[in-house]
Enzyme design. Structure first.
Site, mmCIF file in Angstrom:
data_model
loop_
_atom_site.group_PDB
_atom_site.id
_atom_site.type_symbol
_atom_site.label_atom_id
_atom_site.label_comp_id
_atom_site.label_asym_id
_atom_site.label_seq_id
_atom_site.Cartn_x
_atom_site.Cartn_y
_atom_site.Cartn_z
ATOM 1 N N ASP A 135 0.890 -1.160 0.000
ATOM 2 C CA ASP A 135 0.000 0.000 0.000
ATOM 3 C C ASP A 135 0.929 1.212 0.000
ATOM 4 O OD1 ASP A 135 -1.662 2.101 0.615
ATOM 5 O OD2 ASP A 135 -2.316 1.323 2.565
ATOM 6 N N LYS A 183 3.015 11.019 -3.687
ATOM 7 C CA LYS A 183 1.922 10.335 -4.388
ATOM 8 C C LYS A 183 0.996 11.335 -5.088
ATOM 9 C CE LYS A 183 -1.579 6.860 -3.322
ATOM 10 N NZ LYS A 183 -1.969 5.906 -2.282
ATOM 11 N N GLU A 188 -7.231 0.533 -4.229
ATOM 12 C CA GLU A 188 -7.174 0.352 -2.778
ATOM 13 C C GLU A 188 -8.470 -0.220 -2.193
ATOM 14 O OE1 GLU A 188 -5.740 4.234 -1.762
ATOM 15 O OE2 GLU A 188 -3.794 3.779 -2.631
ATOM 16 N N ASP A 231 -12.612 5.150 2.653
ATOM 17 C CA ASP A 231 -11.165 5.212 2.918
ATOM 18 C C ASP A 231 -10.722 6.663 3.114
ATOM 19 O OD1 ASP A 231 -8.406 5.233 2.811
ATOM 20 O OD2 ASP A 231 -8.237 3.958 1.050
#
Ligand code: AMP
Length: 596
Positions: A8, A70, A147, A169
């Site tokens: 992850d 990211k 994800e 999330d």
């Protein structure tokens, strides 16, 4: 096939997992942490730090530290330091290399294959950039998975009864909400939505603002003008936020924040959960829109959800959980640590791809024969189009189409005797080409001379299970064809990737050499200090020959160390230091009994 790790690769933290004895376990980093900060820092001494070490000195070295890379994936952003500039892929690769190394220490052998997760919102370029980062880090990326899909896998929901599941999330920097249909070995992502700029960092910022205002009014000192003080306030804000997930009050103490007219500024404050909820209500409310949109896109109402899964550290905030209950009418599942859930699912998928049997939580039994049982069906996050006459975006693939996708459409020429056409591939929801993102362009030439509208050009979009897009244009008359696997300007070329891989390997070797040099220097320092102690103690007792031998060995080692040029030293130079230290140790060992 070696063991496949699940990664992850998060905005704030990353987590790595592997399936052991049929269950995904979290691989701790070298400090024992179960997640690793996604932070890279370049020290003035030329060392590269990743993870906790980078985070620790991020304040004093902020200009040479990269956080949240990211967010930059798939853009042409560069990070420049010491005359070199790094792409987001290369910085991400440094994080991946560290995770790979930690996994290798944990597993006691090389790790070469991985499944990496990305937010459901990532477009094709961002997915490809993530894959490239994996390659640069020396990993064969077997799959890029969403994800939320990964989280559902961690809960082992794929083998249970058919149901619709919402994955909520909320991490450090991003918010994703997905509606998934799952069961009988199939996972289908029905819809995704979210906010690329909502996460725990925003909660920290709000609390930091409150604390700064209090400090300003009490002490006439503005921490925002002092980076070191501000960082301490930020850390305290995050700590307090986390405490408030389990306590009603958090006590904040910041002694010696600075000195104002020679007087130390000490700040103390108790933040209550009620005040925290007031301060952050607007952030929590921002989760409602994406939840409603995801349900609407999936064509269901909240009451049709079988389950709601919480993912991401920020879902530990009680008010976030209340919001989820309010929006869905469901008690959310949180039995798997929300920071680890996604990595666990990726590890499960990795084991699956390599044929390993799994026993997942949620009561799923080991899958007989492993490998082929699971089919992952993800969706395209945005619609895909090509530009046609008048700058119109003509859609070929609708947003939220289930992957893999194969879709063709016939186009023609707009002008008489046009011998080539340009295919401009677009991603986005807007009707005009210019309002969407152009993710690739190519030309198909050699079209036979004909009036406008006569040639038949078939354009095909193929998106594989990783979400990687290949576009082909074919002249049905001449059978000529051209294709691209999207190469937008932000994407790295093959040769750039190869260069980056070589670079990463070179740096890995250089880092290894630097570490050996540090160790050898440590051994040498210890040998020197012991030898000097013996020489001092045995001033009167040691024979002249022994003293001479000791002094000669000390001086030889000192000379070697003084001539060190860390950047140019190879293994043979380090060996020489080690040998000189060993010789000195031997001589000192011989002399010690006489000196004592
Ligand atoms: P992730 O990206 O999933 O690792 O989430 C990281 C975010 O979760 C950071 O903003 C953390 O501050 C936040 N976080 C971690 N633990 C807690 C907690 N107990 N309560 C509130 N937020 C938390």
């Amino acid at each position: 096939m070696s063991r496949v790790i699940g990664i992850d690769l998060g905005t704030t933290n990353s987590c790595v997992s592997v399936v052991e004895a049929g269950r995904p376990v979290i691989i701790p980093n070298e400090n024992g942490g179960r997640t690793t900060p996604s932070v890279v820092s370049f020290t003035r001494e030329g060392e590269r730090l990743v993870g906790d070490a980078a985070l620790r000195q991020a304040v004093v070295n902020s200009a040479r530290t990269v956080r949240s890379v990211k967010r930059r994936m798939g853009t042409d952003w560069r990070f420049s330091v010491d005359g070199r500039s790094w792409s987001p892929q290369e910085i991400s690769a440094m994080i991946l290399q560290k995770l790979k190394k930690d996994a290798e220490s944990f597993l006691g052998g090389p790790v070469t294959e991985a499944v990496i997760t990305v937010p459901a919102y990532f477009n094709d370029i961002q997915r490809q950039a993530t894959k490239d980062a994996g390659r640069i880090a020396g990993l064969n990326v077997l799959r890029i998975i969403n994800e939320p899909t990964s989280a559902a896998l961690a809960y082992g929901l794929d083998n249970g009864a058919q149901q619709k599941v919402m994955v909520f999330d909320l991490g450090g920097g991003t918010f994703d909400v997905s509606v998934i249909e799952i069961g009988g070995g199939v996972i289908e992502v029905l819809a995704t939505n979210g906010d690329n700029h909502l996460g725990g960092d925003d909660f920290d910022e709000v609390v930091t603002g409150e604390l700064c205002a209090l400090i300003r009014s009490q002490h006439r000192f503005d921490p925002r003008r002092d980076p070191a003080a501000l960082q301490r306030v930020r850390d305290a804000a995050e700590q307090a936020k986390k405490e408030l997930s389990t306590s009603e009050r958090a006590y904040i103490s910041l002694p010696y924040l600075t000195a104002v007219r020679g007087e130390p500024v000490n700040f103390e404050h108790t933040l209550t959960r009620t005040r925290f909820n007031e301060l952050t209500r607007h952030l929590i409310e921002r989760t409602a829109g994406p939840v409603r949109n995801a349900l609407a896109d999936a064509g269901i109402s909240a009451s049709q959800l079988g389950r709601v899964i919480l993912v991401g550290g920020s879902t530990r905030i009680p008010a976030v959980q209340d919001m989820v209950r309010e929006l869905t009418g469901r008690e959310p599942s949180k039995s798997i640590n929300p920071d680890e859930c996604v990595a666990q699912g990726a590890a499960a998928q990795g084991a699956n791809l390599s044929g390993g049997a799994l026993t997942l939580s949620g009561g799923a039994a080991a899958r007989p024969g492993g490998g082929s049982g699971l089919l992952l069906l993800d969706v395209t996050p945005l619609s895909l189009s090509v530009e046609t006459v008048g700058g119109v975006a003509t859609r070929l693939v609708e947003r939220n189409s289930t992957l893999p996708v194969h879709y063709s459409k016939i186009f023609s020429t707009a002008a008489p005797y046009q011998s080539d056409v340009e295919i401009n591939v677009l991603q986005g929801e807007r009707p005009m080409a210019r309002d969407n993102k152009s993710i690739g362009r190519f030309r198909l030439g050699g079209i036979r001379r004909a009036p406008a509208g006569v040639p038949q050009i078939e354009v095909t979009f193929d998106i594989d299970a990783n979400g990687i897009l290949k576009v082909t244009a074919r002249d049905l008359d001449t059978r000529q064809e051209q294709s691209i696997t999207i190469s937008g300007s932000e994407r790295m070329s093959e040769s750039e990737i190869d260069a980056a891989i070589r670079d990463a390997q070179r740096y890995a070797a250089q880092d290894g050499t630097r570490r050996s040099l540090l160790e050898a220097n440590g051994e040498a320092e210890r040998a020197l200090s012991e030898a000097r102690r013996i020489l001092e103690k045995g001033k009167r007792k040691l024979s002249r020959e022994d003293k001479k031998a000791l002094k000669a060995d000390i001086s030889a080692l000192e000379k070697l160390m003084a001539s060190e040029k860390p950047d140019r030293m190879g293994e043979s130079d380090i060996m020489r230091i080690r040998e000189a230290a060993r010789r000195l140790n031997d001589t000192a060992g011989r002399c010690a009994p006489m000196a004592e």
